[in-house]
Each structure stands twice: as structure tokens, then as C-alpha cells.
Write a protein that holds these residues in place. Sequence first.
Motif, PDB file in Angstrom:
ATOM      1  N   GLY A  53       3.504   5.322 -25.521  1.00 28.21           N
ATOM      2  CA  GLY A  53       3.482   6.593 -24.428  1.00 28.21           C
ATOM      3  C   GLY A  53       1.804   5.873 -23.381  1.00 28.21           C
ATOM      4  N   LEU A  54       1.111   5.646 -24.404  1.00 30.37           N
ATOM      5  CA  LEU A  54      -0.764   5.044 -23.487  1.00 30.37           C
ATOM      6  C   LEU A  54      -0.570   3.486 -22.790  1.00 30.37           C
ATOM      7  CD1 LEU A  54      -4.212   5.285 -23.484  1.00 30.37           C
ATOM      8  CD2 LEU A  54      -3.471   4.141 -25.373  1.00 30.37           C
ATOM      9  N   GLN A  55       0.619   2.945 -23.282  1.00 28.12           N
ATOM     10  CA  GLN A  55       1.151   1.576 -22.717  1.00 28.12           C
ATOM     11  C   GLN A  55       1.483   1.684 -21.082  1.00 28.12           C
ATOM     12  OE1 GLN A  55      -0.218  -1.448 -23.138  1.00 28.12           O
ATOM     13  NE2 GLN A  55       0.444  -1.966 -20.947  1.00 28.12           N
ATOM     14  N   ASN A  56       2.585   3.584 -20.969  1.00 29.07           N
ATOM     15  CA  ASN A  56       3.120   3.303 -20.451  1.00 29.07           C
ATOM     16  C   ASN A  56       1.530   4.478 -19.190  1.00 29.07           C
ATOM     17  OD1 ASN A  56       5.225   3.148 -21.078  1.00 29.07           O
ATOM     18  ND2 ASN A  56       5.961   5.085 -21.664  1.00 29.07           N
ATOM     19  N   VAL A  57       0.561   4.980 -19.806  1.00 28.62           N
ATOM     20  CA  VAL A  57      -0.029   5.353 -18.617  1.00 28.62           C
ATOM     21  C   VAL A  57      -1.282   4.470 -18.536  1.00 28.62           C
ATOM     22  CG1 VAL A  57      -2.893   6.493 -18.891  1.00 28.62           C
ATOM     23  CG2 VAL A  57      -0.025   7.760 -20.129  1.00 28.62           C
ATOM     24  N   LYS A  58      -1.017   3.147 -18.842  1.00 29.72           N
ATOM     25  CA  LYS A  58      -1.557   2.058 -18.586  1.00 29.72           C
ATOM     26  C   LYS A  58      -1.040   1.419 -17.667  1.00 29.72           C
ATOM     27  CE  LYS A  58      -4.367   1.098 -22.567  1.00 29.72           C
ATOM     28  NZ  LYS A  58      -4.772  -0.500 -23.921  1.00 29.72           N
ATOM     29  N   ALA A  88       1.383   2.563 -15.045  1.00 28.42           N
ATOM     30  CA  ALA A  88       0.852   3.635 -13.844  1.00 28.42           C
ATOM     31  C   ALA A  88      -0.254   3.536 -13.204  1.00 28.42           C
ATOM     32  CB  ALA A  88       1.824   5.366 -14.465  1.00 28.42           C
ATOM     33  N   THR A  89      -1.195   3.613 -14.340  1.00 28.16           N
ATOM     34  CA  THR A  89      -2.597   3.467 -13.579  1.00 28.16           C
ATOM     35  C   THR A  89      -3.277   2.246 -12.977  1.00 28.16           C
ATOM     36  OG1 THR A  89      -3.613   3.545 -15.275  1.00 28.16           O
ATOM     37  CG2 THR A  89      -3.265   5.879 -14.112  1.00 28.16           C
ATOM     38  N   GLY A  90      -2.290   0.997 -13.406  1.00 30.26           N
ATOM     39  CA  GLY A  90      -2.468  -0.173 -12.893  1.00 30.26           C
ATOM     40  C   GLY A  90      -2.275  -0.462 -11.235  1.00 30.26           C
ATOM     41  N   ASP A  91      -2.534  -1.857 -11.055  1.00 31.64           N
ATOM     42  CA  ASP A  91      -2.884  -1.766 -10.033  1.00 31.64           C
ATOM     43  C   ASP A  91      -0.594  -2.311  -9.779  1.00 31.64           C
ATOM     44  OD1 ASP A  91      -4.753  -3.320  -9.045  1.00 31.64           O
ATOM     45  OD2 ASP A  91      -5.131  -4.623 -10.388  1.00 31.64           O
ATOM     46  N   GLU A  92       0.374  -3.019 -10.381  1.00 37.34           N
ATOM     47  CA  GLU A  92       1.299  -2.390 -10.124  1.00 37.34           C
ATOM     48  C   GLU A  92       1.717  -1.132 -10.080  1.00 37.34           C
ATOM     49  OE1 GLU A  92       3.897  -5.376 -12.919  1.00 37.34           O
ATOM     50  OE2 GLU A  92       2.791  -7.193 -11.878  1.00 37.34           O
ATOM     51  N   GLY A  93       1.378  -0.246 -10.488  1.00 31.45           N
ATOM     52  CA  GLY A  93       2.057   1.052 -10.667  1.00 31.45           C
ATOM     53  C   GLY A  93       1.447   1.661  -9.740  1.00 31.45           C
ATOM     54  N   ILE A  94       0.042   1.626  -8.750  1.00 25.89           N
ATOM     55  CA  ILE A  94      -0.173   1.989  -8.065  1.00 25.89           C
ATOM     56  C   ILE A  94       0.343   1.136  -6.618  1.00 25.89           C
ATOM     57  CG2 ILE A  94      -1.900   1.864  -6.464  1.00 25.89           C
ATOM     58  CD1 ILE A  94      -2.245   4.330  -8.848  1.00 25.89           C
ATOM     59  N   ALA A  95       0.657   0.426  -6.471  1.00 24.81           N
ATOM     60  CA  ALA A  95       1.985  -0.074  -5.291  1.00 24.81           C
ATOM     61  C   ALA A  95       2.610  -0.074  -6.066  1.00 24.81           C
ATOM     62  CB  ALA A  95       1.377  -2.264  -5.759  1.00 24.81           C
ATOM     63  N   SER A  96       3.426   0.194  -6.916  1.00 23.11           N
ATOM     64  CA  SER A  96       5.062   0.733  -6.804  1.00 23.11           C
ATOM     65  C   SER A  96       4.960   2.146  -6.503  1.00 23.11           C
ATOM     66  CB  SER A  96       5.632   0.318  -8.031  1.00 23.11           C
ATOM     67  OG  SER A  96       5.165   1.354  -8.601  1.00 23.11           O
ATOM     68  N   THR A  97       4.247   3.227  -6.047  1.00 21.58           N
ATOM     69  CA  THR A  97       3.662   4.666  -6.254  1.00 21.58           C
ATOM     70  C   THR A  97       3.861   5.393  -4.738  1.00 21.58           C
ATOM     71  OG1 THR A  97       3.263   4.668  -8.693  1.00 21.58           O
ATOM     72  CG2 THR A  97       3.243   6.826  -6.464  1.00 21.58           C
ATOM     73  N   LEU A  98       2.600   3.786  -4.117  1.00 22.82           N
ATOM     74  CA  LEU A  98       2.239   4.065  -2.402  1.00 22.82           C
ATOM     75  C   LEU A  98       2.996   3.231  -2.173  1.00 22.82           C
ATOM     76  CD1 LEU A  98       0.138   6.407  -1.894  1.00 22.82           C
ATOM     77  CD2 LEU A  98      -1.240   4.578  -1.426  1.00 22.82           C
ATOM     78  N   ASP A  99       3.744   3.886  -0.921  1.00 25.96           N
ATOM     79  CA  ASP A  99       4.713   3.340  -0.030  1.00 25.96           C
ATOM     80  C   ASP A  99       4.080   2.626   0.537  1.00 25.96           C
ATOM     81  OD1 ASP A  99       6.871   4.668  -1.027  1.00 25.96           O
ATOM     82  OD2 ASP A  99       6.827   6.895   0.263  1.00 25.96           O
ATOM     83  N   ILE A 100       2.511   2.748   1.417  1.00 32.50           N
ATOM     84  CA  ILE A 100       1.693   1.844   2.080  1.00 32.50           C
ATOM     85  C   ILE A 100       1.505   1.071   1.915  1.00 32.50           C
ATOM     86  CG2 ILE A 100       0.899   3.748   2.952  1.00 32.50           C
ATOM     87  CD1 ILE A 100      -1.439   3.858   2.269  1.00 32.50           C
ATOM     88  N   CYS A 101       1.910   0.737   0.585  1.00 32.88           N
ATOM     89  CA  CYS A 101       0.645  -0.516  -0.165  1.00 32.88           C
ATOM     90  C   CYS A 101       2.233  -1.874  -0.039  1.00 32.88           C
ATOM     91  CB  CYS A 101       1.071  -0.587  -1.740  1.00 32.88           C
ATOM     92  SG  CYS A 101      -0.555   0.701  -2.185  1.00 32.88           S
ATOM     93  N   THR A 102       3.338  -1.598   0.492  1.00 30.96           N
ATOM     94  CA  THR A 102       4.599  -2.687   0.761  1.00 30.96           C
ATOM     95  C   THR A 102       3.797  -3.171   1.842  1.00 30.96           C
ATOM     96  OG1 THR A 102       6.006  -0.474   1.719  1.00 30.96           O
ATOM     97  CG2 THR A 102       5.780  -1.532  -0.823  1.00 30.96           C
ATOM     98  N   GLN A 103       3.143  -1.997   2.894  1.00 32.48           N
ATOM     99  CA  GLN A 103       2.885  -3.103   4.010  1.00 32.48           C
ATOM    100  C   GLN A 103       2.370  -4.885   3.807  1.00 32.48           C
ATOM    101  OE1 GLN A 103       4.079  -1.021   6.868  1.00 32.48           O
ATOM    102  NE2 GLN A 103       5.702   0.535   5.878  1.00 32.48           N
ATOM    103  N   SER A 104       2.718  -5.562   5.255  1.00 34.52           N
ATOM    104  CA  SER A 104       2.592  -6.617   4.698  1.00 34.52           C
ATOM    105  C   SER A 104       0.678  -6.644   5.252  1.00 34.52           C
ATOM    106  CB  SER A 104       3.089  -7.478   5.798  1.00 34.52           C
ATOM    107  OG  SER A 104       2.539  -7.027   6.763  1.00 34.52           O
ATOM    108  N   ASP A 105       0.537  -6.024   5.739  1.00 33.51           N
ATOM    109  CA  ASP A 105      -0.909  -5.884   6.346  1.00 33.51           C
ATOM    110  C   ASP A 105      -1.787  -4.963   5.680  1.00 33.51           C
ATOM    111  OD1 ASP A 105      -0.302  -3.492   7.158  1.00 33.51           O
ATOM    112  OD2 ASP A 105      -1.343  -3.507   8.731  1.00 33.51           O
ATOM    113  N   ILE A 106      -1.468  -4.413   4.353  1.00 30.97           N
ATOM    114  CA  ILE A 106      -1.912  -3.615   2.937  1.00 30.97           C
ATOM    115  C   ILE A 106      -2.166  -4.394   2.157  1.00 30.97           C
ATOM    116  CG2 ILE A 106      -2.331  -1.550   2.106  1.00 30.97           C
ATOM    117  CD1 ILE A 106      -1.483  -0.363   4.886  1.00 30.97           C
ATOM    118  N   THR A 107      -3.234  -3.945   1.553  1.00 25.54           N
ATOM    119  CA  THR A 107      -3.066  -4.246  -0.312  1.00 25.54           C
ATOM    120  C   THR A 107      -4.202  -3.535  -0.952  1.00 25.54           C
ATOM    121  OG1 THR A 107      -3.966  -6.928   0.554  1.00 25.54           O
ATOM    122  CG2 THR A 107      -4.319  -5.831  -1.758  1.00 25.54           C
ATOM    123  N   CYS A 108      -3.165  -2.945  -1.585  1.00 24.77           N
ATOM    124  CA  CYS A 108      -3.554  -2.402  -2.852  1.00 24.77           C
ATOM    125  C   CYS A 108      -3.910  -2.421  -4.150  1.00 24.77           C
ATOM    126  CB  CYS A 108      -2.771  -1.347  -3.113  1.00 24.77           C
ATOM    127  SG  CYS A 108      -2.238  -0.003  -1.498  1.00 24.77           S
TER     128      CYS A 108
END
Length: 239
Positions: free
Chosen positions: A154-159, A161-181
Motif C-alpha cells: 500500500g505504501l508503494q502504491n502511495v509513492k 501515485a504521488t510521484g512523477d509518473e503518477g501525477i503525469a498520468s492523473t493530470l490530463d494536461i501533462c500529456t500535452q507536448s508543450d507541458i511538462t509535469c
Amino acid sequence: MMTGFRLNLSPLKEPLGFVKLVEWFTAIFAFGCCGGYSGKNIVSVFCGNGTNKTLTAAFSYPFRLSQDLLVEGNMTFCNHTAGPTHLVGDSASSAEFFVGVAVVCFLYAMAALLVYLGYMHVYKDSDFGPIVDFVVTATIAFLWLVCSSAWAKGLQNVKDATGDEGIASTLDICTQSDITCRVTEFANLRSLNISVVFGYLNLCVWAGNAWFVYKETRWHSQKYAGQPVPTRSQVPAPI
């Protein structure tokens, strides 16, 4: 047989009582490091024109991330609009299970110490007490194995979900070519990591304590009582 309270601190000098005292302390550290935790990651959204905005990914025990807002309302990032967005994931079941086992162990260790220090004369004179103590101790050792493994995952899942890849997959705008999260400031997870360590430490302590409790049961005494005592052969006296 006298059944009244008789204070006797000598069991603390023996493995049976001393290990139970250790279990009491380790249970405190286990749920103290996990329950009540709160932290936040700072997420930076970098635009292609050189500007950036920051978001706060806040999370806390029991880590129902799907209820924690990353974007509270409609916001514009680099000419792209993002609506209300929650974090993804839910580790509440494993976290609450872990803390629940720790609290039960804390209470049981405290009750067992009361019996050892005040009613050891009753404990040793009965078959029921040591057998129940052994069964509960062995069961708790198994529960520590299960809940510590579940909480580690469970702790690994929290890490994640709140890491770079987790945030990028959660926030749709992060998929835009001119945006980096990217997460530019991470929450301190030291206490949560320590809680997992104490979970497995409790497993070792309770499993070891099960042996000392087993020695107090009639099963152990009957095992050795049924073994034949070796006899020495008679050596003829010299003439």
C-alpha cells in the motif's frame, strides 16, 4: 489456591515477560509512525514558453487518495484548462489493517503484562492461561506478517501515485507536448518507511515470543514428560 493480585516484577527478568514488554513498545512505534501521518508533494507544471505553475498534492492517513484534490477547480495551465482532479488510488484498507493490528497488539501486550506481574501464580497453576496466551501470540505473529506485507504494498502504491509518473498520468494536461509535469518537492515519508520496518520487527518479536509462551503450556511439559529417562549401566565393582 490464592487468586488475588500479587505484584511480582521478576517475570520482567525472564524472556516471557521481557519480550512482552518489547512487544508493547514496538506496537506503539508501529501505529505511531503510520496513523495520523500527513504530507504533501509540490508539483510544478512547466510550460513551453518558460512559465510554470505549482500544485500541491496533499495526502494523509488513511491514504484514500481518490478523495484528495490535486486541482480544486477549473485552472488554466499554458493555455490549457484542467477541471477538478483527484489523486488516484486507495490504500486505506492496508493502512487501517496495519494500524488496527498494532493497536490490538498494544492492548494485548499491556493486558498480558498485567497478568504476568500480578497473577503469575494463577497463570502457571492453570492449563487454560498459557494455552490461550500461546494461541493468541501465534495468531498475532501471523497477522503481523499479513498486515506488514499489505501495508508495504500500500505504501508503494502511495509513492507511485504521488510521484512523477503518477501525477503525469492523473493530470490530463501533462500529456500535452508543450507541458511538462514534475514533482519538485517530495513529502518526507521516513516515518511511513519506519512503520513498515517496525511491522516486520513485530513479526519477528511475536514469533519468537510464541516459543517462550509454548514452553509454559502443558503440551511442552507432556512432550518431555513422556520421554524415557536414560539410565546408566551398572559397572561391576572391582574385586
